[in-house]
Design a protein around this motif. Structure first.
Motif, PDB file in Angstrom:
ATOM      1  N   PHE A  60       0.611  -1.374   0.103  1.00 52.57           N
ATOM      2  CA  PHE A  60       0.097  -0.080  -0.007  1.00 52.57           C
ATOM      3  C   PHE A  60       0.984   1.426  -0.065  1.00 52.57           C
ATOM      4  O   PHE A  60       2.168   1.112   0.743  1.00 52.57           O
ATOM      5  CB  PHE A  60      -1.041  -0.090   1.156  1.00 52.57           C
ATOM      6  N   SER A  61       0.358   2.138  -0.724  1.00 53.05           N
ATOM      7  CA  SER A  61       1.192   3.435  -0.795  1.00 53.05           C
ATOM      8  C   SER A  61       1.087   4.308   0.693  1.00 53.05           C
ATOM      9  O   SER A  61       0.081   4.163   1.692  1.00 53.05           O
ATOM     10  CB  SER A  61       0.496   4.497  -1.648  1.00 53.05           C
ATOM     11  N   ASN A  62       1.981   5.019   0.857  1.00 53.59           N
ATOM     12  CA  ASN A  62       2.082   6.093   2.093  1.00 53.59           C
ATOM     13  C   ASN A  62       0.529   6.698   2.322  1.00 53.59           C
ATOM     14  O   ASN A  62      -0.141   6.739   3.426  1.00 53.59           O
ATOM     15  CB  ASN A  62       2.995   7.152   2.329  1.00 53.59           C
ATOM     16  N   LYS A  63       0.016   7.205   1.253  1.00 54.53           N
ATOM     17  CA  LYS A  63      -1.306   7.824   1.197  1.00 54.53           C
ATOM     18  C   LYS A  63      -2.439   6.932   1.581  1.00 54.53           C
ATOM     19  O   LYS A  63      -3.296   7.423   2.662  1.00 54.53           O
ATOM     20  CB  LYS A  63      -1.505   8.474  -0.242  1.00 54.53           C
ATOM     21  N   PHE A  64      -2.305   5.797   1.174  1.00 59.05           N
ATOM     22  CA  PHE A  64      -3.448   4.816   1.619  1.00 59.05           C
ATOM     23  C   PHE A  64      -3.298   4.365   2.990  1.00 59.05           C
ATOM     24  O   PHE A  64      -4.233   4.144   3.841  1.00 59.05           O
ATOM     25  CB  PHE A  64      -3.507   3.511   0.763  1.00 59.05           C
ATOM     26  N   ARG A  65      -1.973   4.136   3.592  1.00 55.20           N
ATOM     27  CA  ARG A  65      -1.785   3.849   4.725  1.00 55.20           C
ATOM     28  C   ARG A  65      -2.000   4.842   5.921  1.00 55.20           C
ATOM     29  O   ARG A  65      -2.940   4.456   6.787  1.00 55.20           O
ATOM     30  CB  ARG A  65      -0.492   3.386   4.994  1.00 55.20           C
ATOM     31  N   GLU A  66      -2.105   5.937   5.437  1.00 57.79           N
ATOM     32  CA  GLU A  66      -2.693   7.238   6.147  1.00 57.79           C
ATOM     33  C   GLU A  66      -4.021   7.214   6.205  1.00 57.79           C
ATOM     34  O   GLU A  66      -4.804   7.577   7.333  1.00 57.79           O
ATOM     35  CB  GLU A  66      -2.103   8.494   5.635  1.00 57.79           C
ATOM     36  N   HIS A  85      -2.333  11.385  12.179  1.00 61.04           N
ATOM     37  CA  HIS A  85      -2.311  11.060  11.203  1.00 61.04           C
ATOM     38  C   HIS A  85      -3.287  12.027  10.134  1.00 61.04           C
ATOM     39  O   HIS A  85      -2.877  12.049   9.015  1.00 61.04           O
ATOM     40  CB  HIS A  85      -3.108   9.954  11.241  1.00 61.04           C
ATOM     41  N   THR A  86      -3.795  13.077  10.656  1.00 61.97           N
ATOM     42  CA  THR A  86      -4.346  14.032   9.844  1.00 61.97           C
ATOM     43  C   THR A  86      -3.098  14.776   9.469  1.00 61.97           C
ATOM     44  O   THR A  86      -2.926  15.189   8.057  1.00 61.97           O
ATOM     45  CB  THR A  86      -5.283  14.932  10.350  1.00 61.97           C
ATOM     46  N   ALA A  87      -2.058  15.065  10.347  1.00 61.19           N
ATOM     47  CA  ALA A  87      -0.938  16.089   9.948  1.00 61.19           C
ATOM     48  C   ALA A  87      -0.160  15.219   8.897  1.00 61.19           C
ATOM     49  O   ALA A  87       0.541  15.773   7.989  1.00 61.19           O
ATOM     50  CB  ALA A  87      -0.159  16.414  11.140  1.00 61.19           C
ATOM     51  N   ILE A  88       0.204  13.817   9.334  1.00 62.64           N
ATOM     52  CA  ILE A  88       1.088  13.224   8.214  1.00 62.64           C
ATOM     53  C   ILE A  88       0.413  12.844   6.901  1.00 62.64           C
ATOM     54  O   ILE A  88       1.021  12.713   6.073  1.00 62.64           O
ATOM     55  CB  ILE A  88       1.349  11.770   9.297  1.00 62.64           C
ATOM     56  N   GLY A  89      -0.857  12.609   7.102  1.00 57.06           N
ATOM     57  CA  GLY A  89      -1.690  12.652   5.813  1.00 57.06           C
ATOM     58  C   GLY A  89      -1.557  13.449   5.050  1.00 57.06           C
ATOM     59  O   GLY A  89      -1.192  13.347   3.535  1.00 57.06           O
ATOM     60  N   LEU A  94      -2.672  13.782   1.418  1.00 55.13           N
ATOM     61  CA  LEU A  94      -4.165  13.968   1.636  1.00 55.13           C
ATOM     62  C   LEU A  94      -4.520  15.360   1.946  1.00 55.13           C
ATOM     63  O   LEU A  94      -3.720  16.251   2.387  1.00 55.13           O
ATOM     64  CB  LEU A  94      -4.623  13.106   2.832  1.00 55.13           C
ATOM     65  N   THR A  95      -5.855  15.463   1.379  1.00 53.27           N
ATOM     66  CA  THR A  95      -6.370  17.280   1.646  1.00 53.27           C
ATOM     67  C   THR A  95      -6.916  17.049   2.878  1.00 53.27           C
ATOM     68  O   THR A  95      -7.231  15.858   3.385  1.00 53.27           O
ATOM     69  CB  THR A  95      -7.244  17.285   0.480  1.00 53.27           C
ATOM     70  N   GLU A  96      -7.434  18.137   3.319  1.00 47.92           N
ATOM     71  CA  GLU A  96      -8.237  18.096   4.716  1.00 47.92           C
ATOM     72  C   GLU A  96      -9.446  17.108   4.366  1.00 47.92           C
ATOM     73  O   GLU A  96      -9.954  16.480   5.089  1.00 47.92           O
ATOM     74  CB  GLU A  96      -8.420  19.500   5.095  1.00 47.92           C
ATOM     75  N   LEU A 101     -12.894  12.600   5.070  1.00 48.24           N
ATOM     76  CA  LEU A 101     -13.760  11.419   4.540  1.00 48.24           C
ATOM     77  C   LEU A 101     -13.241  10.080   4.841  1.00 48.24           C
ATOM     78  O   LEU A 101     -13.897   8.938   5.143  1.00 48.24           O
ATOM     79  CB  LEU A 101     -13.933  11.674   3.035  1.00 48.24           C
ATOM     80  N   SER A 102     -11.891   9.911   4.934  1.00 46.99           N
ATOM     81  CA  SER A 102     -11.180   8.669   5.239  1.00 46.99           C
ATOM     82  C   SER A 102     -11.692   8.346   6.420  1.00 46.99           C
ATOM     83  O   SER A 102     -11.935   6.916   6.944  1.00 46.99           O
ATOM     84  CB  SER A 102      -9.665   8.805   5.094  1.00 46.99           C
ATOM     85  N   ARG A 103     -11.609   9.033   7.427  1.00 47.05           N
ATOM     86  CA  ARG A 103     -12.427   8.938   8.853  1.00 47.05           C
ATOM     87  C   ARG A 103     -13.623   8.165   8.937  1.00 47.05           C
ATOM     88  O   ARG A 103     -13.986   7.438   9.682  1.00 47.05           O
ATOM     89  CB  ARG A 103     -12.234  10.113   9.618  1.00 47.05           C
ATOM     90  N   GLN A 104     -14.284   8.629   7.845  1.00 43.76           N
ATOM     91  CA  GLN A 104     -15.729   8.137   7.590  1.00 43.76           C
ATOM     92  C   GLN A 104     -15.914   6.826   6.797  1.00 43.76           C
ATOM     93  O   GLN A 104     -16.953   6.436   6.478  1.00 43.76           O
ATOM     94  CB  GLN A 104     -16.522   9.205   7.075  1.00 43.76           C
TER      95      GLN A 104
END
Length: 186
Positions: A60-66, A85-89, A94-96, A101-104
């Motif tokens: 998995f990519s870093n972005k998807f792992r975040e 992970h919001t900051a690291i994302g 990842l945009t805000e 949305l990922s959280r959901q």
């Protein structure tokens, strides 16, 4: 710091934890409070770092792992990990909006969304997922190895979520709280 498990001072720590603190400092440029809590147990600290290396070595990519980390942290109501992970994302593209949305369990593409929802089901049900959930994630394009890698990410992130709950780790990233969203899907 007032946590239920001591937040160590890396400057005065010795032994294996000091070695691990130095490695984290070299890699990140700072030592987050969660890491300072992990320092109380060199075995747990090393396990955390090893799990991070193992998840990073996967498919998995870093972005998807975040995105997975955010979905799991939301499921486990871990404000520290949501904040981190919001900051690291953001550092991983990842945009805000994508972070929220990922959280959901929501993503722009159907495959990523299926992976996020499967990770949340694994976390919520403590691994007791239905045959239908496995069928759905496979139909979205994940193979058996990918499913196990999602489980690895759940395990790795749940470790940090639970340590933060137990320690009540002081958040040292811009604060994000479980269940509070500015962005929701239509």
């Amino acid at each position: 710091m007032s946590t239920r498990i001591e937040t160590l001072n890396p400057e005065t720590t010795t032994g294996k934890s000091k070695e691990l603190f130095n490695a984290v400092q070299k890699k990140l440029g700072f030592i987050p409070n969660l890491i300072k809590v992990f320092g109380n147990s060199p075995a747990t600290f090393q396990t955390y770092l090893s799990l991070g290396e193992l998840t990073a070595s996967g498919n998995f990519s870093n972005k998807f792992r975040e995105q997975l980390a955010l979905a799991i942290a939301e499921e486990n109501s871990c404000n520290y990990c949501l904040s981190a992970h919001t900051a690291i994302g953001k550092m991983n593209g990842l945009t805000e909006e994508q972070a929220e949305l990922s959280r959901q369990g929501i993503a722009a593409d159907a495959k990523a969304q299926a992976g996020l929802q499967f990770a949340q089901a694994v976390a919520k049900n403590r691994g007791q997922v239905s045959t239908e959930a496995i069928k759905a994630v496979k139909e979205a394009g994940y193979n058996d190895g990918d499913i196990l890698e999602i489980v690895l990410n759940v395990v790795s992130n749940t470790l940090t979520n639970y340590v933060n709950h137990i320690a009540e780790t002081e958040v040292d990233f811009p604060s994000v709280e479980a269940g509070k969203f500015l962005v929701t899907a239509n």
